[in-house]
Design an enzyme around this catalytic site. Structure first.
Site, PDB file in Angstrom:
ATOM      1  N   TYR A 124       0.815  -1.214   0.000  1.00 35.69           N
ATOM      2  CA  TYR A 124       0.000   0.000   0.000  1.00 35.69           C
ATOM      3  C   TYR A 124       0.853   1.271   0.000  1.00 35.69           C
ATOM      4  CZ  TYR A 124      -4.273  -2.648   1.061  1.00 35.69           C
ATOM      5  OH  TYR A 124      -5.341  -3.509   1.013  1.00 35.69           O
ATOM      6  N   LYS A 191       3.753 -13.903   5.779  1.00 34.60           N
ATOM      7  CA  LYS A 191       3.943 -15.010   4.833  1.00 34.60           C
ATOM      8  C   LYS A 191       5.459 -15.141   4.649  1.00 34.60           C
ATOM      9  CE  LYS A 191       2.081 -18.010   1.983  1.00 34.60           C
ATOM     10  NZ  LYS A 191       1.519 -19.239   2.501  1.00 34.60           N
ATOM     11  N   ASP A 225      -2.177 -17.339   5.568  1.00 34.56           N
ATOM     12  CA  ASP A 225      -3.188 -18.236   4.989  1.00 34.56           C
ATOM     13  C   ASP A 225      -3.758 -19.142   6.066  1.00 34.56           C
ATOM     14  OD1 ASP A 225      -0.599 -19.215   5.070  1.00 34.56           O
ATOM     15  OD2 ASP A 225      -0.738 -20.373   3.221  1.00 34.56           O
TER      16      ASP A 225
END
Ligand code: NAD
Length: 361
Positions: A124, A191, A225
């Site tokens: 972002y 992640k 996830d």
């Protein structure tokens, strides 16, 4: 004491929910002088700028702002004004509590999670290169020289910067929040197994910061996830989650879903000196001007604002009144009724009236 607070009505349903929140906050008796400033479409129409300098100047001066949602077109058009406000004012921490209210229909009860989202970098950051432009082609050629992995020449590119500085800052924020609010655990969500130099750095720095709080606050690591699945299956296992920007955005909407939807999920964007309070939801254009949507998320953001101002007694009274109206389930908006077409649902403004009439002076 009189507080001068900037207020941005925003786009779409913004003006309706902000007005409802403003009235509820005023009804607590806390003395507030609202300084209304504009951002978004209305600011563009009036001043030719989506984010006029005077709006930023007002927030910088008053240090506290209540903000309605602002529309951002998907894929093309102007960049997000919401992201610009966070970046311009260095509001590096996005705090989104997800707490169940009795009476809100949800598959889950007793949810009490807090999302701490890094607000200033990651995908972002706004460092993007459009497909086909000369700079993009140069960048792709350079990357293809430096990296073993090749990027196709017809790609668009968004850069994902994650720094040691911003990570230390946000993880410290999460631990400090946990200590100050008597929470017991901070889970860092990344992640890091795939993006070793960005998420991997976030995790490594989080581990270093966590050592300072050893024995005071439990520290835990998770992959994003897996976290998405765990939150759906066993949300009560978690307490405070700290995440990079993109995962924080997605997981906080997931958590809004756990507590009954966007209509009830509040938030704040915090820097070291300045705080902007806004709901998790957007401008929901299809409901604009219909006096239909739920003001709870915006009112609950206002309650967070009162606590930030150390007006805890007023905040508690307003929260009790809000909880009572939701629990009773009579003077509530359509989304809090058993069926969405329930003809007994009231409008945004009438729900605010009911909350005000329940407020103990
Ligand atoms: P949205 O949150 O505006 O609305 C999605 C749906 O959620 C709505 O159609 C409605 O069914 C429900 N909803 C939202 N707020 C509600 C409320 N108060 N009461 C009851 N139901 C409610 O998301 P979107 O449609 O993806 O985004 C619309 C615009 O808002 C986009 O331009 C987006 O960029 C912008 N946006 C702004 C912010 C912000 O200002 N911080 C945040 C998110 C999205």
């Amino acid at each position: 004491m009189t507080y001068t607070i900037s207020v941005i009505p925003g786009d779409g349903i913004g003006p309706e929910v902000v007005e409802a929140a403003r009235r509820c906050i005023e009804a607590t008796g806390v003395d507030i002088c609202w300084e209304e400033v504009l951002a978004g479409q209305i600011a563009l129409d009036k001043f030719g700028s989506l984010l006029p300098e005077e709006t930023l100047a007002s927030i910088r001066k008053n240090k506290v702002c209540l903000k309605g949602p602002i529309t951002t077109p998907v894929g093309s058009g102007f960049r997000s004004v919401n992201v610009a406000i966070r970046q311009e004012l260095d509001l590096y921490a996005c705090l989104r509590p997800a707490k169940s209210y009795i009476g809100v229909r949800s598959h889950y009860q007793n949810i009490d999670l807090v999302i701490v989202r890094e607000n200033s970098e990651d995908l972002y950051a706004g460092v993007e290169f459009k497909e086909g432009e000369p700079d993009t082609e140069r960048l792709i050629k350079e990357i293809n020289k430096l990296s073993k992995k090749k990027i196709r020449s017809d790609s668009g590119i968004s850069i994902k910067p994650i720094s040691r500085f911003a990570t230390e800052r946000i993880v410290n924020f999460a631990f400090r929040y946990a200590l100050e609010n008597k929470r017991h655990k901070v889970t860092v969500v990344t992640k890091a197994n795939i993006m070793k130099f960005t998420d991997g750095l976030f995790l490594a720095v989080a581990r270093e910061v966590a050592k300072k709080y050893d024995g005071k606050i439990e520290f835990e690591e998770a992959l994003v996830d897996n976290m998405a699945m765990q939150l759906v299956q066993k949300p009560n296992q978690y307490d405070v989650l700290v995440l990079p920007n993109l995962y924080g955005d997605i997981i906080s909407d997931l958590c809004a879903g756990l507590i009954g939807g966007l209509g009830v999920a509040p938030g704040a964007n915090l820097g070291d000196q300045i705080a902007v309070f806004e709901a998790v939801h957007g401008s929901a254009p299809k409901y604009a001007g219909k006096n239909k949507v739920n003001p709870t998320a915006m009112i609950a953001s206002g309650i967070m604002m009162l606590r930030y101002l150390k007006e805890n007694e007023a905040a508690n009274r307003l929260e009790e009144a809000l909880q009572a109206v939701i629990k009773e389930g009579i003077f509530v908006t359509y989304d809090l009724k058993p069926h969405r077409d329930d003809t007994t649902a009231v409008g945004t403004s009438q729900m605010a009236d009911a909350i005000i009439s329940r407020l103990k002076k």
